[in-house]
Design a protein around this motif. Structure first.
Motif, PDB file in Angstrom:
ATOM      1  N   SER A 354       0.791  -1.233   0.000  1.00 33.60           N
ATOM      2  CA  SER A 354       0.000   0.000   0.000  1.00 33.60           C
ATOM      3  C   SER A 354       0.821   1.278   0.000  1.00 33.60           C
ATOM      4  O   SER A 354       0.277   2.357  -0.250  1.00 33.60           O
ATOM      5  CB  SER A 354      -0.942  -0.002   1.217  1.00 33.60           C
ATOM      6  OG  SER A 354      -1.768  -1.143   1.216  1.00 33.60           O
ATOM      7  N   GLY A 355       2.112   1.191   0.310  1.00 29.08           N
ATOM      8  CA  GLY A 355       2.924   2.396   0.342  1.00 29.08           C
ATOM      9  C   GLY A 355       2.634   3.243   1.567  1.00 29.08           C
ATOM     10  O   GLY A 355       2.119   2.772   2.576  1.00 29.08           O
ATOM     11  N   VAL A 356       2.958   4.522   1.472  1.00 29.00           N
ATOM     12  CA  VAL A 356       2.792   5.464   2.580  1.00 29.00           C
ATOM     13  C   VAL A 356       1.733   6.487   2.223  1.00 29.00           C
ATOM     14  O   VAL A 356       1.829   7.159   1.198  1.00 29.00           O
ATOM     15  CB  VAL A 356       4.123   6.181   2.906  1.00 29.00           C
ATOM     16  CG1 VAL A 356       3.924   7.221   3.996  1.00 29.00           C
ATOM     17  CG2 VAL A 356       5.174   5.166   3.322  1.00 29.00           C
ATOM     18  N   LYS A 357       0.717   6.591   3.069  1.00 27.63           N
ATOM     19  CA  LYS A 357      -0.382   7.526   2.812  1.00 27.63           C
ATOM     20  C   LYS A 357      -0.244   8.829   3.591  1.00 27.63           C
ATOM     21  O   LYS A 357      -0.786   9.855   3.208  1.00 27.63           O
ATOM     22  CB  LYS A 357      -1.715   6.868   3.170  1.00 27.63           C
ATOM     23  CG  LYS A 357      -2.021   5.590   2.410  1.00 27.63           C
ATOM     24  CD  LYS A 357      -2.286   5.859   0.935  1.00 27.63           C
ATOM     25  CE  LYS A 357      -2.878   4.641   0.230  1.00 27.63           C
ATOM     26  NZ  LYS A 357      -2.033   3.440   0.284  1.00 27.63           N
ATOM     27  N   GLU A 358       0.455   8.789   4.724  1.00 25.58           N
ATOM     28  CA  GLU A 358       0.588   9.978   5.555  1.00 25.58           C
ATOM     29  C   GLU A 358       1.894   9.926   6.331  1.00 25.58           C
ATOM     30  O   GLU A 358       2.486   8.858   6.512  1.00 25.58           O
ATOM     31  CB  GLU A 358      -0.596  10.084   6.515  1.00 25.58           C
ATOM     32  CG  GLU A 358      -0.693   8.905   7.477  1.00 25.58           C
ATOM     33  CD  GLU A 358      -1.888   9.001   8.399  1.00 25.58           C
ATOM     34  OE1 GLU A 358      -2.635   9.991   8.291  1.00 25.58           O
ATOM     35  OE2 GLU A 358      -2.065   8.097   9.237  1.00 25.58           O
ATOM     36  N   LEU A 359       2.336  11.083   6.790  1.00 24.28           N
ATOM     37  CA  LEU A 359       3.543  11.163   7.600  1.00 24.28           C
ATOM     38  C   LEU A 359       3.193  10.796   9.031  1.00 24.28           C
ATOM     39  O   LEU A 359       2.395  11.461   9.681  1.00 24.28           O
ATOM     40  CB  LEU A 359       4.140  12.570   7.540  1.00 24.28           C
ATOM     41  CG  LEU A 359       4.715  12.999   6.192  1.00 24.28           C
ATOM     42  CD1 LEU A 359       5.129  14.467   6.229  1.00 24.28           C
ATOM     43  CD2 LEU A 359       5.901  12.124   5.812  1.00 24.28           C
ATOM     44  N   SER A 360       3.791   9.716   9.519  1.00 24.76           N
ATOM     45  CA  SER A 360       3.515   9.260  10.876  1.00 24.76           C
ATOM     46  C   SER A 360       4.748   8.561  11.435  1.00 24.76           C
ATOM     47  O   SER A 360       5.364   7.745  10.751  1.00 24.76           O
ATOM     48  CB  SER A 360       2.332   8.287  10.891  1.00 24.76           C
ATOM     49  OG  SER A 360       2.211   7.658  12.158  1.00 24.76           O
ATOM     50  N   PRO A 361       5.094   8.859  12.693  1.00 18.51           N
ATOM     51  CA  PRO A 361       6.247   8.191  13.308  1.00 18.51           C
ATOM     52  C   PRO A 361       5.903   6.830  13.910  1.00 18.51           C
ATOM     53  O   PRO A 361       6.784   6.142  14.425  1.00 18.51           O
ATOM     54  CB  PRO A 361       6.654   9.177  14.403  1.00 18.51           C
ATOM     55  CG  PRO A 361       5.363   9.824  14.804  1.00 18.51           C
ATOM     56  CD  PRO A 361       4.541   9.921  13.547  1.00 18.51           C
ATOM     57  N   GLU A 362       4.639   6.418  13.834  1.00 16.37           N
ATOM     58  CA  GLU A 362       4.200   5.213  14.528  1.00 16.37           C
ATOM     59  C   GLU A 362       4.982   3.949  14.152  1.00 16.37           C
ATOM     60  O   GLU A 362       5.298   3.133  15.021  1.00 16.37           O
ATOM     61  CB  GLU A 362       2.698   5.001  14.313  1.00 16.37           C
ATOM     62  CG  GLU A 362       1.827   5.935  15.120  1.00 16.37           C
ATOM     63  CD  GLU A 362       2.181   5.904  16.607  1.00 16.37           C
ATOM     64  OE1 GLU A 362       2.220   4.807  17.192  1.00 16.37           O
ATOM     65  OE2 GLU A 362       2.440   6.979  17.165  1.00 16.37           O
ATOM     66  N   PRO A 363       5.299   3.700  12.856  1.00 16.75           N
ATOM     67  CA  PRO A 363       6.036   2.467  12.544  1.00 16.75           C
ATOM     68  C   PRO A 363       7.370   2.344  13.268  1.00 16.75           C
ATOM     69  O   PRO A 363       7.824   1.232  13.522  1.00 16.75           O
ATOM     70  CB  PRO A 363       6.241   2.571  11.021  1.00 16.75           C
ATOM     71  CG  PRO A 363       5.083   3.372  10.545  1.00 16.75           C
ATOM     72  CD  PRO A 363       4.878   4.402  11.622  1.00 16.75           C
ATOM     73  N   ASP A 364       7.999   3.469  13.590  1.00 17.35           N
ATOM     74  CA  ASP A 364       9.267   3.422  14.316  1.00 17.35           C
ATOM     75  C   ASP A 364       9.094   3.568  15.832  1.00 17.35           C
ATOM     76  O   ASP A 364       9.899   3.058  16.602  1.00 17.35           O
ATOM     77  CB  ASP A 364      10.200   4.535  13.835  1.00 17.35           C
ATOM     78  CG  ASP A 364      10.953   4.153  12.565  1.00 17.35           C
ATOM     79  OD1 ASP A 364      10.851   2.988  12.150  1.00 17.35           O
ATOM     80  OD2 ASP A 364      11.615   5.013  11.985  1.00 17.35           O
ATOM     81  N   LYS A 365       8.033   4.255  16.249  1.00 18.88           N
ATOM     82  CA  LYS A 365       7.851   4.535  17.671  1.00 18.88           C
ATOM     83  C   LYS A 365       7.196   3.379  18.419  1.00 18.88           C
ATOM     84  O   LYS A 365       7.536   3.091  19.557  1.00 18.88           O
ATOM     85  CB  LYS A 365       6.989   5.792  17.854  1.00 18.88           C
ATOM     86  CG  LYS A 365       7.711   7.098  17.536  1.00 18.88           C
ATOM     87  CD  LYS A 365       6.791   8.288  17.741  1.00 18.88           C
ATOM     88  CE  LYS A 365       6.340   8.412  19.194  1.00 18.88           C
ATOM     89  NZ  LYS A 365       5.471   9.598  19.394  1.00 18.88           N
ATOM     90  N   ALA A 366       6.247   2.713  17.755  1.00 17.41           N
ATOM     91  CA  ALA A 366       5.472   1.682  18.441  1.00 17.41           C
ATOM     92  C   ALA A 366       6.357   0.509  18.859  1.00 17.41           C
ATOM     93  O   ALA A 366       7.216   0.058  18.097  1.00 17.41           O
ATOM     94  CB  ALA A 366       4.345   1.193  17.531  1.00 17.41           C
ATOM     95  N   GLN A 367       6.148   0.040  20.082  1.00 16.92           N
ATOM     96  CA  GLN A 367       6.898  -1.108  20.561  1.00 16.92           C
ATOM     97  C   GLN A 367       6.439  -2.362  19.817  1.00 16.92           C
ATOM     98  O   GLN A 367       5.248  -2.623  19.715  1.00 16.92           O
ATOM     99  CB  GLN A 367       6.678  -1.291  22.061  1.00 16.92           C
ATOM    100  CG  GLN A 367       7.612  -2.288  22.709  1.00 16.92           C
ATOM    101  CD  GLN A 367       9.052  -1.800  22.723  1.00 16.92           C
ATOM    102  OE1 GLN A 367       9.315  -0.622  22.952  1.00 16.92           O
ATOM    103  NE2 GLN A 367       9.980  -2.696  22.465  1.00 16.92           N
ATOM    104  N   LYS A 368       7.383  -3.125  19.267  1.00 16.16           N
ATOM    105  CA  LYS A 368       7.030  -4.320  18.507  1.00 16.16           C
ATOM    106  C   LYS A 368       6.886  -5.513  19.442  1.00 16.16           C
ATOM    107  O   LYS A 368       7.736  -5.766  20.280  1.00 16.16           O
ATOM    108  CB  LYS A 368       8.099  -4.614  17.443  1.00 16.16           C
ATOM    109  CG  LYS A 368       8.480  -3.402  16.583  1.00 16.16           C
ATOM    110  CD  LYS A 368       7.291  -2.805  15.860  1.00 16.16           C
ATOM    111  CE  LYS A 368       7.685  -1.625  14.985  1.00 16.16           C
ATOM    112  NZ  LYS A 368       8.139  -0.440  15.686  1.00 16.16           N
ATOM    113  N   LYS A 369       5.794  -6.230  19.277  1.00 15.29           N
ATOM    114  CA  LYS A 369       5.535  -7.403  20.111  1.00 15.29           C
ATOM    115  C   LYS A 369       6.447  -8.547  19.685  1.00 15.29           C
ATOM    116  O   LYS A 369       6.518  -8.893  18.506  1.00 15.29           O
ATOM    117  CB  LYS A 369       4.078  -7.827  19.980  1.00 15.29           C
ATOM    118  CG  LYS A 369       3.715  -9.058  20.798  1.00 15.29           C
ATOM    119  CD  LYS A 369       2.255  -9.414  20.586  1.00 15.29           C
ATOM    120  CE  LYS A 369       1.897 -10.683  21.371  1.00 15.29           C
ATOM    121  NZ  LYS A 369       2.571 -11.873  20.843  1.00 15.29           N
ATOM    122  N   GLU A 370       7.163  -9.103  20.656  1.00 15.17           N
ATOM    123  CA  GLU A 370       8.027 -10.242  20.370  1.00 15.17           C
ATOM    124  C   GLU A 370       7.181 -11.505  20.286  1.00 15.17           C
ATOM    125  O   GLU A 370       6.454 -11.826  21.231  1.00 15.17           O
ATOM    126  CB  GLU A 370       9.084 -10.398  21.460  1.00 15.17           C
ATOM    127  CG  GLU A 370      10.160  -9.333  21.429  1.00 15.17           C
ATOM    128  CD  GLU A 370      11.028  -9.427  20.189  1.00 15.17           C
ATOM    129  OE1 GLU A 370      11.425 -10.546  19.813  1.00 15.17           O
ATOM    130  OE2 GLU A 370      11.317  -8.376  19.599  1.00 15.17           O
TER     131      GLU A 370
END
Length: 496
Positions: A354-370
């Motif tokens: 889908s690519g990028v639709k908006e500028l958002s820091p969430e993909p880098d900020k959100a804690q990834k569940k192990e």
């Protein structure tokens, strides 16, 4: 004059439209290998015709020289803003500078438009100061991963015309085949201030599987390509890289590490040698240097000998180094020893399709569940190791049928192939689907197809019959791309 691909031309036009709509600072987002530099070079050509003064900012000095060479190839006269550089000519309309150089300058001249390469990694104090000094100056920042919080704070528009899936379908990038073997044991590892695994501890754990990394590369490259092919290795640190390089060389694989401990001349010499078609170097190892700005087509392997805990941007940038096409190259192998594909799988599927639709820091900020050990096992086909796609019980790679998910087992240390193209189920509004159907009807009319063709194509796309009025609309980019992708898929099936 550069000749652009259709999506590159569209990107250029959408950036122009963004400026017309008062978006002073915009992000040009496209996958590694999509030609962001080509788009910016074309915009530089156009700006020069209007007499504009132009600044191109790179993250590191080695990238300044690289972009200067691109300008030379187009015979664009330019200067480099480094006081002792032989090309220091501040009177030229086009200037190239590193972000570090800007920090050392007492004053920065005014430019009409600024381009920033690898913008996600280039938002240093000097660049932010430039924005503050000249708030009305037009800026285009290019990146494949616009997830830095600083980007969302300083840019107001993102232009992302083409997805990685479309670039792969059209042959502009190669697909990935990802494999996972014995993982680096990250249990109990501390987390650093940036949210990643603490470096010293990760290096110690990574060195425990050095032999697996070496043997898996040799086996995979030999099995898939019939010989050892070029690749890059992302290490957990400099000490780990030195250990890996030594083990590769002991096994007869010419491997060279470059790091922040080496001077720029040495690193440039190694990479220059590595780019030669007849180079004796098979692997170049680095902890972070190769993440950004490394452009080489004949990379058949990307080895992730590190675990990335939080930064989705790092993951995308690393594997993107192998996406560029090269004569005879049909696939890039990602050899993952850090459990990274499973950790970032959902985000990757969304970005890939889908690519990028908006500028958002969430993909880098959100804690990834192990994922738990049970989840890791259940996620992979026990026969070939591919990730199960969606809720399917049929492996997309080997066709094995999953009987009961709680019986899935994986042999520790076995190389497992992962599904790199799993697509997150798409959600479309009624308005989007109605417009799509009407554009299919419009396309059918231009080709003298029957309306039944549009009916069946809609059903193929959305898995349901259309319930909309039969109104004809001019086909837009989404419809044209989808029709083209279906034609390519049909051709590939016929050729198989």
């Amino acid at each position: 004059m550069l000749i652009l691909r259709p999506y590159q031309d569209k990107s250029k036009e959408m950036l122009r439209q963004g400026f017309r709509e008062s978006h002073i600072r915009q992000i040009l987002c496209a996958s590694t290998g999509a030609g962001k530099s080509v788009i910016m070079l074309s915009m530089i050509e156009s700006a020069l015709e209007k007499g504009s003064r132009i600044l191109f900012i790179c993250e590191r000095r080695i990238l300044v020289e690289q972009f200067s060479a691109h300008l030379d190839s187009l015979k664009i006269d330019h200067g480099i803003l480094m006081a002792k550089h032989w090309r220091f000519r501040p009177d030229r309309k086009v200037q190239v500078a590193s972000a570090q150089t800007l920090e050392r300058m007492e004053s920065i001249p005014m430019f009409d438009i600024v381009f920033i390469d690898e913008a996600h990694a280039c938002m240093r104090k000097s660049v932010v100061n430039l924005f503050n000094i000249f708030p009305s100056m037009r800026v285009v920042g290019a990146t494949a991963t616009p997830f830095s919080p600083k980007l969302a704070g300083h840019f107001t528009n993102v232009v992302n015309v083409v997805t990685m899936r479309e670039l792969v379908d059209d042959g502009h990038l190669v697909p990935f085949r990802a494999f996972a073997a014995k993982e680096i044991n990250t249990d109990g590892l501390k987390t650093a201030f940036d949210g990643e695994f603490e470096k010293e501890g990760l290096e110690t754990r990574a060195r425990q599987i050095t032999g697996d990394v070496v043997s898996d590369y040799i086996r995979l490259s030999t099995e898939i390509f019939g010989e050892l092919r070029k690749g890059i290795v992302f290490t957990s640190g400099i000490a780990h890289g030195a250990d890996l390089a030594a083990k590769f060389n002991e096994a007869g694989v010419n491997a060279v590490q470059i790091s922040s401990n080496d001077d720029d001349e040495y690193k440039a010499d190694v990479l220059k040698d590595f780019k030669r078609p007849d180079s004796d170097i098979k692997l170049v190892l680095s902890s972070e240097i190769l993440e950004r700005g490394f452009d080489q087509g004949d990379i058949y392997f990307v080895i992730l000998a590190k675990a990335i805990k939080k930064s989705f941007s790092k993951f995308v940038q690393m594997i993107g180094r192998g996406a560029r096409p090269h004569p005879g190259k049909e696939v890039c192998i990602v050899q993952d020893h850090g459990n990274n594909w499973l950790r970032f799988n959902e985000l990757w599927s969304e970005l890939y399709s889908s690519g990028v639709k908006e500028l958002s820091p969430e993909p880098d900020k959100a804690q990834k569940k192990e994922p738990t050990p049970k989840e890791k096992e259940a996620a992979k086909c026990p026969k070939c190791g591919a990730l199960w796609a969606g809720n399917s019980d049929v492996c997309a790679h080997c066709g094995m049928v999953r009987v009961r998910r709680n019986e899935v087992t994986v042999t520790p240390g076995e190389m497992l192939e992962l599904d790199t193209t799993a697509v997150k189920k798409e959600k479309f509004s009624s308005e989007y689907k109605e417009q799509f159907y009407q554009e299919l009807l419009g396309y059918a009319r231009t080709k003298n197809y029957s309306e039944g063709w549009a009916y069946h194509k809609y059903k193929e796309r959305f898995k349901i019959a259309p319930a909309w009025k039969k109104q004809h609309a001019e086909p837009g980019l989404d419809v044209l791309r989808w029709i083209k992708s279906r034609a390519i898929a049909f051709h590939n099936r016929r050729a198989a």
